[in-house]
Design a protein around this motif. Structure first.
Motif, mmCIF file in Angstrom:
data_model
loop_
_atom_site.group_PDB
_atom_site.id
_atom_site.type_symbol
_atom_site.label_atom_id
_atom_site.label_comp_id
_atom_site.label_asym_id
_atom_site.label_seq_id
_atom_site.Cartn_x
_atom_site.Cartn_y
_atom_site.Cartn_z
ATOM 1 N N GLU A 114 0.424 -1.225 -0.597
ATOM 2 C CA GLU A 114 0.031 -0.341 0.388
ATOM 3 C C GLU A 114 1.180 1.663 -0.212
ATOM 4 O O GLU A 114 0.921 2.472 -0.563
ATOM 5 C CB GLU A 114 -0.542 0.460 0.925
ATOM 6 C CG GLU A 114 -1.674 1.357 1.306
ATOM 7 C CD GLU A 114 -2.854 1.544 0.483
ATOM 8 O OE1 GLU A 114 -3.619 2.310 0.650
ATOM 9 O OE2 GLU A 114 -3.110 0.269 -0.071
ATOM 10 N N LEU A 115 1.906 1.071 0.476
ATOM 11 C CA LEU A 115 2.919 2.409 1.146
ATOM 12 C C LEU A 115 3.628 2.958 -0.375
ATOM 13 O O LEU A 115 3.305 4.177 -1.076
ATOM 14 C CB LEU A 115 3.883 2.258 1.700
ATOM 15 C CG LEU A 115 3.147 2.803 3.047
ATOM 16 C CD1 LEU A 115 4.774 1.617 3.897
ATOM 17 C CD2 LEU A 115 2.964 3.434 3.814
ATOM 18 N N MET A 116 3.667 1.710 -1.188
ATOM 19 C CA MET A 116 4.512 1.903 -2.072
ATOM 20 C C MET A 116 4.030 2.439 -4.069
ATOM 21 O O MET A 116 3.888 2.689 -4.279
ATOM 22 C CB MET A 116 5.067 0.535 -2.911
ATOM 23 C CG MET A 116 6.391 -0.469 -1.937
ATOM 24 S SD MET A 116 7.584 0.865 -1.667
ATOM 25 C CE MET A 116 8.227 0.453 -3.799
ATOM 26 N N GLU A 117 2.514 1.595 -3.388
ATOM 27 C CA GLU A 117 1.383 2.237 -4.583
ATOM 28 C C GLU A 117 1.149 3.672 -3.982
ATOM 29 O O GLU A 117 0.992 4.201 -5.577
ATOM 30 C CB GLU A 117 0.169 1.108 -4.255
ATOM 31 C CG GLU A 117 -0.423 2.214 -5.053
ATOM 32 C CD GLU A 117 -1.770 2.882 -5.368
ATOM 33 O OE1 GLU A 117 -2.350 3.727 -5.744
ATOM 34 O OE2 GLU A 117 -1.600 3.293 -3.532
ATOM 35 N N GLY A 141 13.398 -2.993 0.715
ATOM 36 C CA GLY A 141 12.712 -3.319 -0.984
ATOM 37 C C GLY A 141 11.911 -1.529 -0.961
ATOM 38 O O GLY A 141 12.184 -1.576 -1.684
ATOM 39 N N ALA A 142 12.042 -0.691 -0.305
ATOM 40 C CA ALA A 142 11.655 0.621 -1.289
ATOM 41 C C ALA A 142 12.787 1.460 -1.603
ATOM 42 O O ALA A 142 12.596 2.563 -2.085
ATOM 43 C CB ALA A 142 10.953 1.783 0.253
ATOM 44 N N VAL A 143 13.854 0.850 -1.264
ATOM 45 C CA VAL A 143 15.665 1.737 -1.685
ATOM 46 C C VAL A 143 15.560 2.385 -3.022
ATOM 47 O O VAL A 143 15.645 3.409 -3.061
ATOM 48 C CB VAL A 143 16.408 0.989 -1.417
ATOM 49 C CG1 VAL A 143 18.001 1.667 -1.586
ATOM 50 C CG2 VAL A 143 16.746 1.200 -0.059
ATOM 51 N N ALA A 144 15.235 1.006 -3.773
ATOM 52 C CA ALA A 144 15.345 1.778 -5.259
ATOM 53 C C ALA A 144 14.127 2.963 -5.900
ATOM 54 O O ALA A 144 14.706 3.942 -6.839
ATOM 55 C CB ALA A 144 15.216 0.659 -6.343
ATOM 56 N N ARG A 145 13.206 2.353 -5.115
ATOM 57 C CA ARG A 145 12.332 3.997 -5.768
ATOM 58 C C ARG A 145 12.819 5.141 -5.108
ATOM 59 O O ARG A 145 12.361 6.168 -5.572
ATOM 60 C CB ARG A 145 10.922 3.310 -5.520
ATOM 61 C CG ARG A 145 9.498 4.314 -5.665
ATOM 62 C CD ARG A 145 9.573 4.520 -7.286
ATOM 63 N NE ARG A 145 8.256 5.454 -7.640
ATOM 64 C CZ ARG A 145 9.012 6.786 -7.984
ATOM 65 N NH1 ARG A 145 10.314 6.725 -8.530
ATOM 66 N NH2 ARG A 145 8.353 7.269 -9.056
ATOM 67 N N ARG A 163 16.050 11.407 3.265
ATOM 68 C CA ARG A 163 15.712 11.207 4.514
ATOM 69 C C ARG A 163 15.776 10.021 5.187
ATOM 70 O O ARG A 163 16.215 9.732 6.035
ATOM 71 C CB ARG A 163 14.678 12.849 5.266
ATOM 72 C CG ARG A 163 15.597 13.646 5.735
ATOM 73 C CD ARG A 163 14.774 14.393 6.525
ATOM 74 N NE ARG A 163 12.750 14.653 6.146
ATOM 75 C CZ ARG A 163 13.223 16.219 5.614
ATOM 76 N NH1 ARG A 163 13.518 16.708 5.088
ATOM 77 N NH2 ARG A 163 11.432 16.416 4.639
ATOM 78 N N ALA A 164 14.442 9.145 4.227
ATOM 79 C CA ALA A 164 14.452 8.412 4.569
ATOM 80 C C ALA A 164 15.519 6.952 3.940
ATOM 81 O O ALA A 164 15.659 5.989 4.585
ATOM 82 C CB ALA A 164 13.148 7.322 3.544
ATOM 83 N N LEU A 165 16.614 7.561 2.554
ATOM 84 C CA LEU A 165 17.089 6.766 2.629
ATOM 85 C C LEU A 165 18.563 7.208 3.581
ATOM 86 O O LEU A 165 19.330 5.439 3.901
ATOM 87 C CB LEU A 165 18.167 6.735 1.476
ATOM 88 C CG LEU A 165 17.128 6.840 0.031
ATOM 89 C CD1 LEU A 165 17.948 7.597 -0.988
ATOM 90 C CD2 LEU A 165 17.394 5.633 -0.187
ATOM 91 N N VAL A 166 18.892 7.766 4.672
ATOM 92 C CA VAL A 166 19.908 7.712 5.821
ATOM 93 C C VAL A 166 19.173 7.226 6.808
ATOM 94 O O VAL A 166 20.232 5.945 7.621
ATOM 95 C CB VAL A 166 19.504 9.205 6.174
ATOM 96 C CG1 VAL A 166 20.751 9.488 7.616
ATOM 97 C CG2 VAL A 166 20.394 10.681 5.356
ATOM 98 N N GLY A 175 24.095 4.282 -1.815
ATOM 99 C CA GLY A 175 24.297 4.160 -3.056
ATOM 100 C C GLY A 175 23.439 5.072 -3.892
ATOM 101 O O GLY A 175 23.647 5.055 -4.576
ATOM 102 N N GLY A 176 22.168 4.978 -2.891
ATOM 103 C CA GLY A 176 21.065 5.678 -3.696
ATOM 104 C C GLY A 176 21.513 7.087 -4.014
ATOM 105 O O GLY A 176 21.164 8.042 -4.554
#
Length: 318
Positions: A114-117, A141-145, A163-166, A175-176
């Motif tokens: 749901e979050l990814m959508e 699983g969310a890193v790429a997006r 901030r989420a990637l940090v 890397g992202g």
């Protein structure tokens, strides 16, 4: 059943909340059948006005009532998670939104689809909420997006994704963030990436920052080089000493005023880089003929000494 019917007819929020609270208490009953019935009634009842009331209590309520409302929303599950995602952006205060996040975290991996959508929706506020929660969940699983969004044109969404990637902090997440340092990116995107890499405290951030510094020096981009050096200082990893050493030993030449300014910034950043090599580099800088560099090195050494002195005192307090 009679209590639920009476509460619904009376449209009394307090009475309805007490009934919902009672049902929630029975969800964890030892008797499985009773727990299943209670959960069924709870899910049915927590809709419309009742759901709105729970969200209000969880976001704006006080102490025990606020915590209990959040616990009940977590028990309701999928319907409550969807309601939180739909309405979280309506709460203006960050603390109110943060109070609702545990409802989503309680769903764990079940909340991820749901979050990814939501990341793909036109409504930017919904996407920002989803990005924030995915970062809190530290979901790999969310890193790429998230990496794609950290390079996007929407500044608010870009910053939230960075901030989420940090928070995720994995090698892939860093890397992202570092992708912005490669290729022809808008300067504000590059600066944002540098600043967020500086907040990771990860050894994986050192190499991409070092490569970016080399490119900035080649272009004689003094301000960018200083930003990168500040980030390397904030990372606070001994692996950065090699980069600082290479820079500090460069020859400025007759037209190298810009490089002298960069070295001053490097000396300041070395205040927070661990290791004997950092101290040695600052000691060398004290012998420089350039007064600004000597002063910056002395200030950095003073800061290191203060930090060492504070360490035992802070440990004694704890």
């Amino acid at each position: 059943r009679r209590a639920i019917t009476a509460a619904e007819r009376a449209r009394d929020a307090e009475v309805l909340f007490r009934v919902i609270d009672l049902l929630a208490a029975h969800v964890a009953a030892k008797e499985q059948r009773l727990g299943e019935i209670a959960r069924s009634f709870l899910t049915t009842l927590c809709q419309g006005a009742a759901m709105s009331d729970l969200l209000e209590r969880a976001a704006r309520g006080e102490s025990a009532k606020q915590i209990r409302a959040a616990q009940i929303l977590a028990l309701v599950g999928e319907a409550a998670a969807a309601a939180v995602l739909d309405r979280m952006s309506a709460y203006p205060e960050p603390v109110q939104r943060e109070r609702l996040v545990p409802v989503l975290l309680a769903r764990g991996d079940r909340a991820v689809p749901e979050l990814m959508e939501r990341l793909e929706r036109v409504e930017r506020e919904h996407a920002r909420t989803a990005v924030h929660v995915l970062g809190m969940m530290q979901h790999p699983g969310a890193v790429a997006r998230l990496s794609d969004l950290a390079l996007g044109s929407d500044p608010q969404l870009r910053e939230e994704a960075a901030r989420a990637l940090v928070r995720i902090g994995s090698e892939d997440a860093i890397g992202g963030l570092a992708r912005a340092l490669r290729g022809d990116r808008a300067r504000e995107v590059v600066i944002s990436s540098i600043q967020h890499l500086g907040g990771t405290a990860s050894a994986h951030a050192v190499a991409p920052l070092g490569h970016a510094l080399e490119r900035a020096l080649e272009a004689k981009d003094v301000e960018l080089a200083k930003e990168i050096l500040r980030a390397l200082g904030r990372v606070g990893r001994p692996e950065a000493n090699l980069i600082f050493g290479s820079l500090m030993r460069r020859k400025a030449g007759l037209t190298g005023r810009w490089l002298k300014d960069v070295k001053v910034a490097a000396a300041s950043a070395l205040a927070t880089v661990p290791g004997d090599q950092a101290v040695a580099l600052l000691a060398e800088a004290l012998e420089s003929r350039e007064e600004p560099l000597r002063k910056a090195a002395q200030r950095a050494l003073d800061r290191r000494a203060e930090s060492v002195a504070r360490g035992p005192a802070e440990r004694r307090v704890r």
